[in-house]
Design a protein around this motif. Structure first.
Motif, PDB file in Angstrom:
ATOM      1  N   ALA A 107       0.835  -1.206   0.000  1.00 48.36           N
ATOM      2  CA  ALA A 107       0.000   0.000   0.000  1.00 48.36           C
ATOM      3  C   ALA A 107       0.870   1.256   0.000  1.00 48.36           C
ATOM      4  O   ALA A 107       0.581   2.212  -0.738  1.00 48.36           O
ATOM      5  N   ARG A 108       1.939   1.254   0.792  1.00 43.19           N
ATOM      6  CA  ARG A 108       2.827   2.419   0.831  1.00 43.19           C
ATOM      7  C   ARG A 108       3.612   2.562  -0.470  1.00 43.19           C
ATOM      8  O   ARG A 108       3.949   3.676  -0.891  1.00 43.19           O
ATOM      9  N   GLY A 109       3.897   1.433  -1.128  1.00 45.50           N
ATOM     10  CA  GLY A 109       4.596   1.492  -2.397  1.00 45.50           C
ATOM     11  C   GLY A 109       3.714   1.945  -3.539  1.00 45.50           C
ATOM     12  O   GLY A 109       4.201   2.508  -4.531  1.00 45.50           O
ATOM     13  N   ILE A 110       2.393   1.716  -3.425  1.00 48.23           N
ATOM     14  CA  ILE A 110       1.456   2.103  -4.484  1.00 48.23           C
ATOM     15  C   ILE A 110       1.108   3.577  -4.415  1.00 48.23           C
ATOM     16  O   ILE A 110       1.040   4.270  -5.429  1.00 48.23           O
ATOM     17  N   THR A 111       0.872   4.076  -3.206  1.00 50.83           N
ATOM     18  CA  THR A 111       0.428   5.459  -3.058  1.00 50.83           C
ATOM     19  C   THR A 111       1.000   6.086  -1.801  1.00 50.83           C
ATOM     20  O   THR A 111       1.379   5.384  -0.858  1.00 50.83           O
ATOM     21  N   LYS A 112       1.048   7.413  -1.777  1.00 51.75           N
ATOM     22  CA  LYS A 112       1.494   8.149  -0.601  1.00 51.75           C
ATOM     23  C   LYS A 112       0.311   8.721   0.170  1.00 51.75           C
ATOM     24  O   LYS A 112       0.439   9.130   1.314  1.00 51.75           O
ATOM     25  N   LYS A 113      -0.843   8.778  -0.481  1.00 51.37           N
ATOM     26  CA  LYS A 113      -2.057   9.281   0.157  1.00 51.37           C
ATOM     27  C   LYS A 113      -3.111   8.176   0.149  1.00 51.37           C
ATOM     28  O   LYS A 113      -3.215   7.416  -0.803  1.00 51.37           O
ATOM     29  N   GLY A 114      -3.892   8.137   1.209  1.00 46.07           N
ATOM     30  CA  GLY A 114      -4.912   7.099   1.300  1.00 46.07           C
ATOM     31  C   GLY A 114      -4.336   5.716   1.468  1.00 46.07           C
ATOM     32  O   GLY A 114      -4.897   4.737   0.957  1.00 46.07           O
ATOM     33  N   VAL A 115      -3.200   5.620   2.185  1.00 49.45           N
ATOM     34  CA  VAL A 115      -2.538   4.329   2.354  1.00 49.45           C
ATOM     35  C   VAL A 115      -3.446   3.331   3.075  1.00 49.45           C
ATOM     36  O   VAL A 115      -3.491   2.154   2.722  1.00 49.45           O
ATOM     37  N   PHE A 116      -4.189   3.815   4.068  1.00 53.02           N
ATOM     38  CA  PHE A 116      -5.055   2.916   4.833  1.00 53.02           C
ATOM     39  C   PHE A 116      -6.098   2.259   3.947  1.00 53.02           C
ATOM     40  O   PHE A 116      -6.305   1.029   4.003  1.00 53.02           O
ATOM     41  N   TRP A 117      -6.772   3.051   3.102  1.00 56.08           N
ATOM     42  CA  TRP A 117      -7.851   2.497   2.286  1.00 56.08           C
ATOM     43  C   TRP A 117      -7.325   1.585   1.179  1.00 56.08           C
ATOM     44  O   TRP A 117      -7.936   0.563   0.857  1.00 56.08           O
ATOM     45  N   VAL A 118      -6.171   1.937   0.635  1.00 51.86           N
ATOM     46  CA  VAL A 118      -5.542   1.051  -0.353  1.00 51.86           C
ATOM     47  C   VAL A 118      -5.153  -0.260   0.305  1.00 51.86           C
ATOM     48  O   VAL A 118      -5.371  -1.347  -0.245  1.00 51.86           O
ATOM     49  N   GLY A 119      -4.583  -0.166   1.505  1.00 47.01           N
ATOM     50  CA  GLY A 119      -4.209  -1.370   2.236  1.00 47.01           C
ATOM     51  C   GLY A 119      -5.416  -2.211   2.603  1.00 47.01           C
ATOM     52  O   GLY A 119      -5.369  -3.452   2.516  1.00 47.01           O
ATOM     53  N   PHE A 120      -6.504  -1.556   2.997  1.00 44.08           N
ATOM     54  CA  PHE A 120      -7.729  -2.287   3.344  1.00 44.08           C
ATOM     55  C   PHE A 120      -8.280  -3.031   2.135  1.00 44.08           C
ATOM     56  O   PHE A 120      -8.697  -4.199   2.239  1.00 44.08           O
ATOM     57  N   LEU A 121      -8.258  -2.390   0.971  1.00 41.00           N
ATOM     58  CA  LEU A 121      -8.728  -3.027  -0.259  1.00 41.00           C
ATOM     59  C   LEU A 121      -7.829  -4.213  -0.629  1.00 41.00           C
ATOM     60  O   LEU A 121      -8.323  -5.289  -1.005  1.00 41.00           O
ATOM     61  N   LEU A 122      -6.517  -4.018  -0.521  1.00 42.25           N
ATOM     62  CA  LEU A 122      -5.586  -5.108  -0.805  1.00 42.25           C
ATOM     63  C   LEU A 122      -5.799  -6.276   0.161  1.00 42.25           C
ATOM     64  O   LEU A 122      -5.732  -7.449  -0.238  1.00 42.25           O
ATOM     65  N   PHE A 123      -6.067  -5.948   1.412  1.00 48.69           N
ATOM     66  CA  PHE A 123      -6.310  -6.982   2.414  1.00 48.69           C
ATOM     67  C   PHE A 123      -7.516  -7.839   2.039  1.00 48.69           C
ATOM     68  O   PHE A 123      -7.458  -9.076   2.098  1.00 48.69           O
ATOM     69  N   LEU A 124      -8.604  -7.194   1.646  1.00 51.78           N
ATOM     70  CA  LEU A 124      -9.812  -7.937   1.279  1.00 51.78           C
ATOM     71  C   LEU A 124      -9.573  -8.810   0.052  1.00 51.78           C
ATOM     72  O   LEU A 124      -9.945  -9.992   0.026  1.00 51.78           O
TER      73      LEU A 124
ATOM     74  N   LYS B 178      10.629  -6.911   0.550  1.00 53.49           N
ATOM     75  CA  LYS B 178      11.991  -6.477   0.206  1.00 53.49           C
ATOM     76  C   LYS B 178      11.991  -5.596  -1.036  1.00 53.49           C
ATOM     77  O   LYS B 178      12.647  -4.548  -1.090  1.00 53.49           O
ATOM     78  N   TRP B 179      11.232  -5.998  -2.041  1.00 58.60           N
ATOM     79  CA  TRP B 179      11.161  -5.220  -3.287  1.00 58.60           C
ATOM     80  C   TRP B 179      10.530  -3.854  -3.045  1.00 58.60           C
ATOM     81  O   TRP B 179      11.021  -2.835  -3.550  1.00 58.60           O
ATOM     82  N   CYS B 180       9.446  -3.827  -2.290  1.00 58.62           N
ATOM     83  CA  CYS B 180       8.759  -2.557  -2.015  1.00 58.62           C
ATOM     84  C   CYS B 180       9.659  -1.601  -1.233  1.00 58.62           C
ATOM     85  O   CYS B 180       9.733  -0.408  -1.552  1.00 58.62           O
ATOM     86  N   VAL B 181      10.359  -2.104  -0.218  1.00 55.45           N
ATOM     87  CA  VAL B 181      11.198  -1.243   0.607  1.00 55.45           C
ATOM     88  C   VAL B 181      12.361  -0.698  -0.198  1.00 55.45           C
ATOM     89  O   VAL B 181      12.723   0.491  -0.105  1.00 55.45           O
ATOM     90  N   GLU B 182      12.969  -1.520  -1.049  1.00 58.62           N
ATOM     91  CA  GLU B 182      14.144  -1.097  -1.791  1.00 58.62           C
ATOM     92  C   GLU B 182      13.813  -0.290  -3.042  1.00 58.62           C
ATOM     93  O   GLU B 182      14.605   0.575  -3.438  1.00 58.62           O
ATOM     94  N   LYS B 183      12.673  -0.548  -3.668  1.00 58.59           N
ATOM     95  CA  LYS B 183      12.375   0.067  -4.954  1.00 58.59           C
ATOM     96  C   LYS B 183      11.241   1.097  -4.921  1.00 58.59           C
ATOM     97  O   LYS B 183      11.198   1.995  -5.764  1.00 58.59           O
ATOM     98  N   ARG B 184      10.318   0.978  -3.976  1.00 56.98           N
ATOM     99  CA  ARG B 184       9.104   1.780  -4.058  1.00 56.98           C
ATOM    100  C   ARG B 184       8.902   2.750  -2.905  1.00 56.98           C
ATOM    101  O   ARG B 184       8.276   3.795  -3.076  1.00 56.98           O
ATOM    102  N   ILE B 185       9.401   2.425  -1.714  1.00 56.57           N
ATOM    103  CA  ILE B 185       9.123   3.242  -0.533  1.00 56.57           C
ATOM    104  C   ILE B 185      10.254   4.224  -0.301  1.00 56.57           C
ATOM    105  O   ILE B 185      11.410   3.831  -0.122  1.00 56.57           O
ATOM    106  N   GLU B 186       9.890   5.497  -0.290  1.00 60.84           N
ATOM    107  CA  GLU B 186      10.874   6.561  -0.060  1.00 60.84           C
ATOM    108  C   GLU B 186      10.920   6.912   1.424  1.00 60.84           C
ATOM    109  O   GLU B 186       9.910   7.235   2.021  1.00 60.84           O
ATOM    110  N   ALA B 187      12.075   6.822   2.022  1.00 61.18           N
ATOM    111  CA  ALA B 187      12.211   7.116   3.452  1.00 61.18           C
ATOM    112  C   ALA B 187      12.108   8.623   3.691  1.00 61.18           C
ATOM    113  O   ALA B 187      12.560   9.420   2.894  1.00 61.18           O
ATOM    114  N   LYS B 188      11.469   8.990   4.805  1.00 58.09           N
ATOM    115  CA  LYS B 188      11.324  10.407   5.174  1.00 58.09           C
ATOM    116  C   LYS B 188      11.586  10.580   6.656  1.00 58.09           C
ATOM    117  O   LYS B 188      11.424   9.663   7.436  1.00 58.09           O
TER     118      LYS B 188
END
Length: 255
Positions: free
Chosen positions: A162-179, A245-255
């Motif tokens: 969810a964090r790798g897909i979007t920076k906004k609305g992470v909760f709802w994206v994650g909830f949809l992915l969970f379902l 591992k892929w999401c953390v290294e390629k998609r998630i930007e640390a802040k």
């Protein structure tokens, strides 16, 4: 990894101790609250325990999110999967402590509900210890540990995706992915092995008889479906690790 766990424990010690203290005090009040009915006290005890479980799970997920998102953690000279292992061990330790507290009070309430359930008047072990074999206890413990590991890795993957897909609305994206992913895994498990994911550890069938407060268990034959389902979930855990591992290294930007 050990350093990450120690840091998380020090950073969150106040919250963990506060939740455990409130839970133990609330349970003790219910134990010595003689004016309330047994059913009411058992109900409140269950509610308090579930609230503590929910707080711990939410907190453990926040720890994982912090580990993969914070610059201060990402700059540490550790392997990417170390964040996962540190968060997982941290969560398992917290759940183990909570389980021990819950088991202690739970056995007390079950013994009150059913005479001789845990211990008898003469001090001997009661029905729950006499009717469950070593095999039954081992199956319960292994099933609980593996379910925790699988559940946390699944939720970690959802958070990372969810964090790798979007920076906004992470909760709802994650909830949809969970379902979606929960349904997909359950469907595949049922299609390949004719059982739901929650039945992967079904080598022992447990039954509780409220009339005499006794656990009964029926050992079942280990078949290819049971073994196949367990192997399937182990392979899923490996897939979850690669996705994280892929999401953390390629998609998630640390802040």
């Amino acid at each position: 990894m050990i350093k990450l766990i120690k840091y998380d424990l020090r950073r969150n010690a106040n919250l963990l101790l506060a939740v455990m203290t409130v839970l133990i005090l609330a349970e003790l009040v219910l134990v010595f609250w003689s004016s309330g009915t047994l059913e009411a006290r058992m109900g409140f005890a269950f509610v308090f325990f579930i609230l503590a479980v929910a707080i711990f799970i939410r907190h453990n997920l926040n720890v994982f999110y912090y580990n993969i998102y914070s610059v201060s953690r990402r700059l540490l000279p550790v392997n990417t999967l170390s964040y996962v292992w540190a968060s997982l061990v941290y969560g398992l330790l917290n759940n183990l402590v909570l389980l021990l507290v819950g088991a202690g009070f739970g056995l007390h309430w079950l013994n009150k509900f059913g005479e001789n359930f845990v211990y008898k008047a003469d001090g001997k072990f009661g029905n729950v210890f006499l009717t469950l074999s070593v095999y039954g206890w081992a199956e319960l413990i292994l099933g609980f540990i593996f379910s925790l590991v699988f559940g946390y890795l699944f939720l970690y993957m959802i958070i990372a995706l969810a964090r790798g897909i979007t920076k906004k609305g992470v909760f709802w994206v994650g909830f949809l992915l969970f379902l979606i992913l929960s349904y997909a895994i359950d469907w595949v498990d049922n299609f390949l092995f004719a059982q739901r994911s929650s039945q992967m550890f079904n080598m022992v069938n447990f039954h509780f008889e409220p009339t005499n407060a006794r656990f009964r268990y029926d050992p079942t034959t280990i078949n290819m479906s049971s073994v196949g389902s367990i192997v399937f979930h182990i392979l899923l855990c490996i897939v979850f690790l690669f996705v994280i591992k892929w999401c953390v290294e390629k998609r998630i930007e640390a802040k």
